[in-house]
Structures are given as structure tokens and as C-alpha cells.
Design an enzyme around this catalytic site. Structure first.
Site, mmCIF file in Angstrom:
data_model
loop_
_atom_site.group_PDB
_atom_site.id
_atom_site.type_symbol
_atom_site.label_atom_id
_atom_site.label_comp_id
_atom_site.label_asym_id
_atom_site.label_seq_id
_atom_site.Cartn_x
_atom_site.Cartn_y
_atom_site.Cartn_z
ATOM 1 C CB THR A 74 41.548 52.213 -45.352
ATOM 2 O OG1 THR A 74 40.371 52.621 -44.663
ATOM 3 C CG2 THR A 74 41.627 52.926 -46.690
ATOM 4 C CG ASN A 153 30.142 50.720 -42.498
ATOM 5 O OD1 ASN A 153 29.857 49.953 -43.407
ATOM 6 N ND2 ASN A 153 30.449 51.978 -42.707
ATOM 7 C CD GLN A 181 31.800 48.718 -38.044
ATOM 8 O OE1 GLN A 181 31.412 48.457 -36.902
ATOM 9 N NE2 GLN A 181 32.432 49.846 -38.320
ATOM 10 C CB SER A 201 40.111 48.041 -38.406
ATOM 11 O OG SER A 201 40.689 49.239 -37.973
ATOM 12 C CB ALA A 202 43.424 47.256 -33.714
ATOM 13 C CG HIS A 203 39.935 52.138 -35.182
ATOM 14 N ND1 HIS A 203 38.790 52.893 -35.213
ATOM 15 C CD2 HIS A 203 40.287 51.932 -36.469
ATOM 16 C CE1 HIS A 203 38.481 53.132 -36.483
ATOM 17 N NE2 HIS A 203 39.362 52.557 -37.266
ATOM 18 C CB THR A 239 60.110 50.001 -39.132
ATOM 19 O OG1 THR A 239 61.309 50.078 -39.895
ATOM 20 C CG2 THR A 239 60.418 49.524 -37.722
ATOM 21 C CB CYS A 326 34.433 57.028 -43.535
ATOM 22 S SG CYS A 326 35.022 55.810 -42.380
#
Ligand code: PLP
Length: 383
Positions: A74, A153, A181, A201-203, A239, A326
């Protein structure tokens, strides 16, 4: 029937792979230094980030210095769209996109419209494919960007980005693609596809939540979105989440392995569809079975409310979703299903089932049995 735990919502998120968890735990234990500091502890943490950057880059055939880490896709989508609009406006004002983009693209474009950006939509057919000739016709001298996702998606449609990039290159326009996706579900080669920008996106890839990435081609403009301490070449201050970034890198190493499961996923999909049609012959498959993600089945169940079906499946330990995760916060019907021509009633009779690498035939058989019982109970109750 013995209650089981069956997760069939891998497009919403994926479980974290144990190899990823191990890497992240090691980083949390030994590499907690601030990567921006000049002493060894900081340098070690920075090295972890650079290794992950290499791993992400390699998995999409990019150079490491074309990858910027963010907190999620996002944020990646927001960063590219907002900074590009700032870069081009007012000399160029137009972005062309599709009506089936993720809300992180569509809501950002809504925001940009209020800032004077012109947004035009290239329509999609009943399978979610855009018309390349329509897209070509929308491009004019005011256009600076085409934004088109690689895989959808909700329904899994895979767009022909190579064909699109041939047009954008010819017309000297930038091309951005939300590849969230598609990553790990189809091979992605950003050079071959001709992309200027891509987001990840990693997830969605058996990695952790809270980390995403931007691919920006070396020559493509990109400016600072989060101002701060100059991290990520000044593009994204703050960071770095070193353990999440390391987890993302580790997850990317598994991409070849994930892709090697495609054949198995297709077998599972075909098996599931056959059994489902046997128990309810009037189901409508909204996902394109050709040129669609193999793991994604978007299905309408005429006469059955998806909310009730989902609740019943959940009661039996099975997780599926309606539309996108979402959008479950909003009572509005899915914009993707609307765009491919479903009416409100059909949309509220639709569920999305998305398989993962650990999905088994017996998971699917259990799901089918559960749906079968629900359908026969519903029929009995209505008699
Ligand atoms: N783009 C697509 C196509 C998605 O499916 C999602 C998540 O569902 C996102 C972007 C947003 O990703 P994130 O959860 O990392 O913000």
C-alpha cells in the site's frame, strides 16, 4: 464430520514459512543494531538489508539498487503514484489505469484527482482483461503513466503487460504495475515485462507482514515519499525493519520452489471445480481459467448468500473470503466484480477461494463435503 483447519485464503495473506521465521528470529537476536550507525553492529545490520535487497532483486531479475524497501505494498503504491504526480504536474496531468486495481491504487488516484490529476480508466471484459486497443486510444500528450496490475487479487486475471509495455515505450510513457498477487504465483521478470515500476508485499509470499518493496528502473524518476533520516537512498526515511526485510529476502529465495508447485495447484483447482460442479451445477466461475492465477477461484453460488456460506465454512474451520480481505470492512459490493459485469445480487453470492503450497486434496474434499451439507440443509429448510 471431524472439524479441521483449512486455510483457503492465500490471496489475503499467507502463513509465514518456517525458514523465514528462523531467519527473522536470528536477525532479531543477533542483528538488532541500527543500520544507519557507523560502527560494526550497525554495519552488520546494514549487510543483512543489502543481502535481502539482492534476494528480492534476483527473484524478479532486477538490480539491487533498483529495489527500495517500504512498510507494505500500500505504501509502495502510494509512494510511486504520489511522487510521480508531483514530478510531472502540471506539464503532464494524465494517468491511465484499470477499474480492477487494488484500493491502494484506486484510493490514491481518487486523492490525486482532487489535486488536479486526470485519471482515465481502460475498461475490462467479463474475465477482467483490459482492451489493449482501448488503452492505446486513451494515451495522449498529457499522459505520463499507465498503471496496470499484473494479476488481480479477487479473480486472478493476468494482464498482458509485455504487450502494454510495448505501447508505453513507443509513446514514451512510464508503466507501473502492482505485482503483489503475481509474485510467487507466476514468474516475474521486470526487464522482460518492460516495467518502469513494480510493487511487492512479503506477506503474500510466505513472508512477514509489515514489509513491501518498490522496483524502480534505474532511469525512472522516483523521489522521497517519507522524509527523514535519508534511509533507502533518501527515498524512504525511517529506521529499517531489519528482521522483516531479512524475512522478505528469505521468502524470495523460495520463489523457484513456489513456482514449481504450479502444476500441482492446477490439478487441485481442476479437482475442486469438478467436485463443486457435481454438487451445484449452476455455479459461475468468475476467474479466467486460462491466463488467470492457478490458485484463485472466484465463484458465484446462485441462491446462496456468500456471507452465510462463509460463516458456515468458518464454523467448520475453513477460511475463504468474499472479494478481497481489504474490502470486508466496507459493505459496498466488490468494485472488481462490478467491473466485470456482475450485479449486486450476484456479487453477494460470490466467494473467493485461494489455494497455497500446503493445500491438499483432502483439504478440498473436506471443503466440498461441508458445502454439500450446507446446500442440502438450505434446500431442506426452504421446502
Ligand atoms: N495490491 C494488491 C493486488 C493486493 O492484493 C494487496 C493486498 O491485498 C495490496 C496491494 C496491498 O498490500 P499490503 O497488504 O502489503 O499493503
Amino acid at each position: 464430520m471431524l472439524k479441521r483447519n483449512v486455510y483457503l485464503d492465500h490471496n489475503a495473506t499467507t502463513p509465514v514459512a518456517s525458514s523465514v521465521r528462523k531467519t527473522m528470529n536470528r536477525v532479531l537476536k543477533y542483528y538488532w543494531g541500527n543500520p544507519s550507525t557507523g560502527y560494526q553492529k550497525g554495519k552488520n545490520a546494514q549487510q543483512i538489508i543489502e543481502k535481502a535487497r539482492d534476494q528480492v532483486a534476483q527473484s524478479i531479475n532486477a538490480h539491487a539498487h533498483e529495489i527500495y524497501f517500504t512498510s507494505c505494498a500500500t505504501e509502495s503504491n502510494n509512494s510511486i503514484l504520489k511522487t510521480l504526480a508531483q514530478h510531472f504536474y502540471p506539464s503532464k496531468r494524465k494517468i491511465i489505469t484499470t477499474p480492477i486495481e487494488h484500493s491502494s491504487v484506486l484510493k490514491t488516484l481518487d486523492y490525486l484527482k482532487n489535486q488536479g490529476i486526470i485519471v482515465e480508466f481502460c475498461s475490462v471484459d467479463q474475465n477482467g482483461f483490459i482492451s489493449i486497443s482501448e488503452l492505446e486510444g486513451l494515451i495522449d500528450d498529457d499522459t505520463f503513466l499507465v498503471c496496470c496490475m499484473l494479476a488481480n487479487n479477487e479473480i486472478g486475471t493476468i494482464q498482458n503487460l509485455k504487450e502494454i509495455s510495448e505501447i508505453t515505450k513507443k509513446r514514451d510513457i512510464l508503466l507501473m504495475s502492482d505485482c503483489v498477487q503475481a509474485f510467487g504465483k507466476i514468474p516475474i521478470d521486470v526487464k522482460e515485462l518492460g516495467l518502469d515500476y513494480a510493487t511487492f508485499s512479503a506477506h503474500k509470499l510466505y513472508g512477514p507482514k509489515g514489509v513491501g518493496a518498490i522496483y524502480a528502473k534505474i532511469s525512472a524518476p522516483l523521489s522521497s515519499f517519507i522524509h527523514g533520516g535519508g534511509q533507502e537512498e533518501g527515498i524512504r526515511g525511517g529506521t529499517e525493519s531489519v528482521h522483516n526485510i531479512a524475512g522478505f529476502g528469505k521468502a524470495c529465495q523460495s520463489v523457484p520452489d513456489l513456482l514449481s508447485h504450479l502444476q500441482k495447484t492446477q490439478t487441485l483447482r481442476d479437482h475442486f471445480l469438478k467436485l463443486l460442479k457435481d454438487i451445484k451445477s449452476d455455479i459461475v466461475v468468475n476467474s479466467p481459467l486460462d491466463n488467470g492465477l492457478m490458485n484463485t477461484l472466484n465463484i458465484s453460488f446462485p441462491g446462496i448468500k456468500s456471507k452465510e456460506l462463509m460463516m458456515m465454512l468458518d464454523y467448520h474451520g475453513i477460511s475463504v473470503s468474499s472479494g478481497s480481505a481489504c474490502s470486508t470492512h466496507s459493505p459496498k459490493p466488490s468494485h472488481v466484480l462490478k467491473a466485470i459485469g456482475l450485479n449486486d445480487q450476484q456479487i453477494f453470492e460470490t466467494v473467493r477461494i485461494s489455494f497455497g503450497i500446503n493445500t491438499t486434496i483432502s483439504d478440498l474434499n473436506y471443503t466440498i463435503k461441508t458445502i454439500k451439507k450446507f446446500i442440502s440443509d438450505t434446500q431442506l429448510n426452504s421446502q
